[in-house]
Scaffold this active site. Sequence first.
Site, PDB file in Angstrom:
ATOM      1  N   GLY A  85       0.775  -1.243   0.000  1.00 14.45           N
ATOM      2  CA  GLY A  85       0.000   0.000   0.000  1.00 14.45           C
ATOM      3  C   GLY A  85       0.804   1.289   0.000  1.00 14.45           C
TER       4      GLY A  85
ATOM      5  N   GLY B 257       2.572   2.859   2.343  1.00 17.64           N
ATOM      6  CA  GLY B 257       3.918   2.795   2.932  1.00 17.64           C
ATOM      7  C   GLY B 257       4.945   2.308   1.922  1.00 17.64           C
TER       8      GLY B 257
ATOM      9  N   ASP C  24       7.486  -3.817  14.476  1.00 21.42           N
ATOM     10  CA  ASP C  24       6.066  -3.980  14.798  1.00 21.42           C
ATOM     11  C   ASP C  24       5.701  -2.830  15.735  1.00 21.42           C
ATOM     12  OD1 ASP C  24       3.605  -4.635  15.931  1.00 21.42           O
ATOM     13  OD2 ASP C  24       4.068  -6.772  16.125  1.00 21.42           O
TER      14      ASP C  24
ATOM     15  N   TYR D 107     -12.629   2.463  13.848  1.00 21.54           N
ATOM     16  CA  TYR D 107     -11.534   2.941  12.986  1.00 21.54           C
ATOM     17  C   TYR D 107     -11.510   4.466  12.981  1.00 21.54           C
ATOM     18  CZ  TYR D 107      -8.811   4.001   8.808  1.00 21.54           C
ATOM     19  OH  TYR D 107      -7.882   4.515   7.934  1.00 21.54           O
TER      20      TYR D 107
HETATM   21  N1  LIG Z   1      -6.659   2.564   2.011  1.00 23.40           N
HETATM   22  C1  LIG Z   1      -7.400   3.557   2.422  1.00 23.40           C
HETATM   23  O1  LIG Z   1      -8.526   3.734   1.945  1.00 23.40           O
HETATM   24  C2  LIG Z   1      -6.893   4.523   3.435  1.00 23.40           C
HETATM   25  C3  LIG Z   1      -5.862   4.216   4.281  1.00 23.40           C
HETATM   26  N2  LIG Z   1      -5.439   5.127   5.216  1.00 23.40           N
HETATM   27  C4  LIG Z   1      -4.359   4.804   6.153  1.00 23.40           C
HETATM   28  O2  LIG Z   1      -3.161   4.584   5.427  1.00 23.40           O
HETATM   29  C5  LIG Z   1      -2.306   3.735   6.154  1.00 23.40           C
HETATM   30  C6  LIG Z   1      -1.761   2.654   5.233  1.00 23.40           C
HETATM   31  O3  LIG Z   1      -2.827   1.852   4.778  1.00 23.40           O
HETATM   32  P1  LIG Z   1      -2.881   1.193   3.316  1.00 23.40           P
HETATM   33  O4  LIG Z   1      -1.592   1.316   2.652  1.00 23.40           O
HETATM   34  O5  LIG Z   1      -4.086   1.699   2.646  1.00 23.40           O
HETATM   35  O6  LIG Z   1      -3.209  -0.335   3.714  1.00 23.40           O
HETATM   36  P2  LIG Z   1      -2.365  -1.677   3.604  1.00 23.40           P
HETATM   37  O7  LIG Z   1      -3.210  -2.672   4.312  1.00 23.40           O
HETATM   38  O8  LIG Z   1      -1.937  -1.934   2.215  1.00 23.40           O
HETATM   39  O9  LIG Z   1      -1.058  -1.392   4.470  1.00 23.40           O
HETATM   40  C7  LIG Z   1      -1.058  -1.334   5.859  1.00 23.40           C
HETATM   41  C8  LIG Z   1       0.350  -1.588   6.365  1.00 23.40           C
HETATM   42  O10 LIG Z   1       0.349  -1.479   7.797  1.00 23.40           O
HETATM   43  C9  LIG Z   1       1.035  -2.599   8.299  1.00 23.40           C
HETATM   44  N3  LIG Z   1       0.756  -2.920   9.697  1.00 23.40           N
HETATM   45  C10 LIG Z   1      -0.400  -3.315  10.271  1.00 23.40           C
HETATM   46  N4  LIG Z   1      -0.213  -3.552  11.587  1.00 23.40           N
HETATM   47  C11 LIG Z   1       1.097  -3.290  11.844  1.00 23.40           C
HETATM   48  C12 LIG Z   1       1.922  -3.356  13.006  1.00 23.40           C
HETATM   49  N5  LIG Z   1       1.430  -3.740  14.196  1.00 23.40           N
HETATM   50  N6  LIG Z   1       3.217  -2.996  12.907  1.00 23.40           N
HETATM   51  C13 LIG Z   1       3.736  -2.614  11.724  1.00 23.40           C
HETATM   52  N7  LIG Z   1       3.029  -2.565  10.588  1.00 23.40           N
HETATM   53  C14 LIG Z   1       1.721  -2.893  10.651  1.00 23.40           C
HETATM   54  C15 LIG Z   1       0.675  -3.730   7.356  1.00 23.40           C
HETATM   55  O11 LIG Z   1       1.562  -4.804   7.535  1.00 23.40           O
HETATM   56  P3  LIG Z   1       1.142  -6.362   7.357  1.00 23.40           P
HETATM   57  O12 LIG Z   1       1.287  -6.638   5.895  1.00 23.40           O
HETATM   58  O13 LIG Z   1       2.151  -7.096   8.185  1.00 23.40           O
HETATM   59  O14 LIG Z   1      -0.251  -6.501   7.863  1.00 23.40           O
HETATM   60  C16 LIG Z   1       0.835  -2.999   6.034  1.00 23.40           C
HETATM   61  O15 LIG Z   1       2.199  -2.907   5.697  1.00 23.40           O
HETATM   62  C17 LIG Z   1      -3.118   3.221   7.341  1.00 23.40           C
HETATM   63  O16 LIG Z   1      -2.767   3.948   8.501  1.00 23.40           O
HETATM   64  C18 LIG Z   1      -4.558   3.521   6.943  1.00 23.40           C
HETATM   65  O17 LIG Z   1      -5.372   3.725   8.061  1.00 23.40           O
HETATM   66  C19 LIG Z   1      -5.991   6.378   5.299  1.00 23.40           C
HETATM   67  C20 LIG Z   1      -7.009   6.743   4.464  1.00 23.40           C
HETATM   68  C21 LIG Z   1      -7.548   5.821   3.495  1.00 23.40           C
HETATM   69  C1  LIG Z   2     -18.636   9.339   1.475  1.00 25.20           C
HETATM   70  C2  LIG Z   2     -19.809   8.481   1.718  1.00 25.20           C
HETATM   71  C3  LIG Z   2     -19.737   7.140   2.038  1.00 25.20           C
HETATM   72  C4  LIG Z   2     -18.515   6.350   2.176  1.00 25.20           C
HETATM   73  C5  LIG Z   2     -17.301   6.729   2.348  1.00 25.20           C
HETATM   74  C6  LIG Z   2     -16.200   5.851   2.484  1.00 25.20           C
HETATM   75  C7  LIG Z   2     -16.376   4.387   2.286  1.00 25.20           C
HETATM   76  C8  LIG Z   2     -15.021   6.386   2.778  1.00 25.20           C
HETATM   77  C9  LIG Z   2     -13.857   5.630   3.021  1.00 25.20           C
HETATM   78  C10 LIG Z   2     -12.768   6.215   3.500  1.00 25.20           C
HETATM   79  C11 LIG Z   2     -11.633   5.450   3.915  1.00 25.20           C
HETATM   80  C12 LIG Z   2     -11.503   4.026   3.562  1.00 25.20           C
HETATM   81  C13 LIG Z   2     -10.743   6.037   4.687  1.00 25.20           C
HETATM   82  C14 LIG Z   2      -9.676   5.333   5.285  1.00 25.20           C
HETATM   83  O1  LIG Z   2      -9.040   5.842   6.176  1.00 25.20           O
HETATM   84  C15 LIG Z   2     -20.985   6.332   2.258  1.00 25.20           C
HETATM   85  C16 LIG Z   2     -21.143   6.041   3.721  1.00 25.20           C
HETATM   86  C17 LIG Z   2     -20.897   5.026   1.513  1.00 25.20           C
HETATM   87  C18 LIG Z   2     -22.221   7.024   1.757  1.00 25.20           C
HETATM   88  C19 LIG Z   2     -22.240   8.447   2.136  1.00 25.20           C
HETATM   89  C20 LIG Z   2     -21.091   9.186   1.547  1.00 25.20           C
END
Ligand SMILES: NC(=O)C1=CN([C@@H]2O[C@H](COP(=O)(O)OP(=O)(O)OC[C@H]3O[C@@H](n4cnc5c(N)ncnc54)[C@H](OP(=O)(O)O)[C@@H]3O)[C@@H](O)[C@H]2O)C=CC1
Ligand SMILES: CC1=C(/C=C/C(C)=C/C=C/C(C)=C/C=O)C(C)(C)CCC1
Length: 318
Positions: free
Chosen positions: A18, A20, A68, A158
Amino acid sequence: AMASGGQRVVLITGCSSGIGLRLAVLLAQDAKKRYYVVATMRDLRKKGRLEEEAGDTLNKTLTIRALDVCSDESVTQCLDGIQDRRVDVLINNAGIGQIGPIESLGMPEMQKVFETNFFGAVRMIKAVLPDMKRRKSGHIVVMSSVMGLQGIVFNDIYSASKFAMEGFCESLAVQLLKFNINVSLIEPGPVNTEFEMKLMEEVGKSEFPGADADTVHYFKNVYLPASHEIFVTLGQSPDTVAKATARVIEMSRPVFRCQTNALYTPLVAMKYADESGNLSVRTFYNLLFNYGTLFHLSMSALRCLTCSCFRRRSVYPS
Ligand SMILES: NC(=O)C1=CN([C@@H]2O[C@H](COP(=O)(O)OP(=O)(O)OC[C@H]3O[C@@H](n4cnc5c(N)ncnc54)[C@H](OP(=O)(O)O)[C@@H]3O)[C@@H](O)[C@H]2O)C=CC1
Ligand SMILES: CC1=C(/C=C/C(C)=C/C=C/C(C)=C/C=O)C(C)(C)CCC1
């Protein structure tokens, strides 16, 4: 390999996939070689993809280490392995999602979300702070979310974990400025990474014990399809979020907040437009439960309000 003079040491958590992973590679490939990237992951058996994408930057401007964020020993061990324990830029990216009715989620699973998303980042920040303060320089970046500013239905825990991070950083940023240490929150909307797939895997396994039939129905048949559509239509690539983060790291006076997806800005702004909070609650209610025509109309109206052609026209009149 180690950092050479003038290079900034950037430690990133959660680099197995992802955002990172993309960010680690992007910074390691910097044309001016400004960064020495310590790309960390909790399970080194997953390092293959990063190694592949890092290409010839591996062991030059990028090194892979185990970390971790939920373990004191792991964090100490990783930092002790870095020259002078020096981290110029800490990027707290590791995080996990969680969706579903809270009645069907166990307390330990909920606590795990806070242990990772909130206390994991707090542990990292505590560990690098003494050294940053001594050197009177540093940058702490947190991968927050638009859900750190606005709750989204069925993402209760979350969202709360990201709100916690926002409150923590708002408090800390003021003190740290006295030590010339900057704090930045990156706030993406949905991003197309493993994140959504991991959530769907968890949902697929659950029978939703403890939740009533109506709630399970709204979750499965109303929320999940709408959420999926949002990922497909409005989801950003991890590369876009990595580039936005790289720009924040480059700033001489870094911004405290950075929303990466302009489409979410009006949704988040609603809570400040109506201090009773009802505008937000009702708008999200309508967007979700009048999913169908209204949902599609509203989403395209939002898109129109924030699309770049509109902004280009209003900001730079021809
Ligand atoms: N995707 C999205 O829609 C969004 C994501 N984010 C945020 O972005 C960040 C990255 O997420 P994203 O790249 O999307 O998701 P991914 O699931 O692709 O990546 C998450 C990463 O976090 C690691 N991780 C989880 N637990 C731990 C731990 N205890 N110690 C070290 N590493 C850990 C995972 O490792 P492992 O492979 O070992 O599980 C993986 O490398 C997160 O903080 C997420 O909340 C924010 C907004 C939207
Ligand atoms: C905007 C919006 C929605 C969903 C938003 C989502 C799914 C956002 C996801 C954000 C993420 C994954 C953030 C991670 O950190 C709904 C509730 C479907 C309907 C109403 C408008």
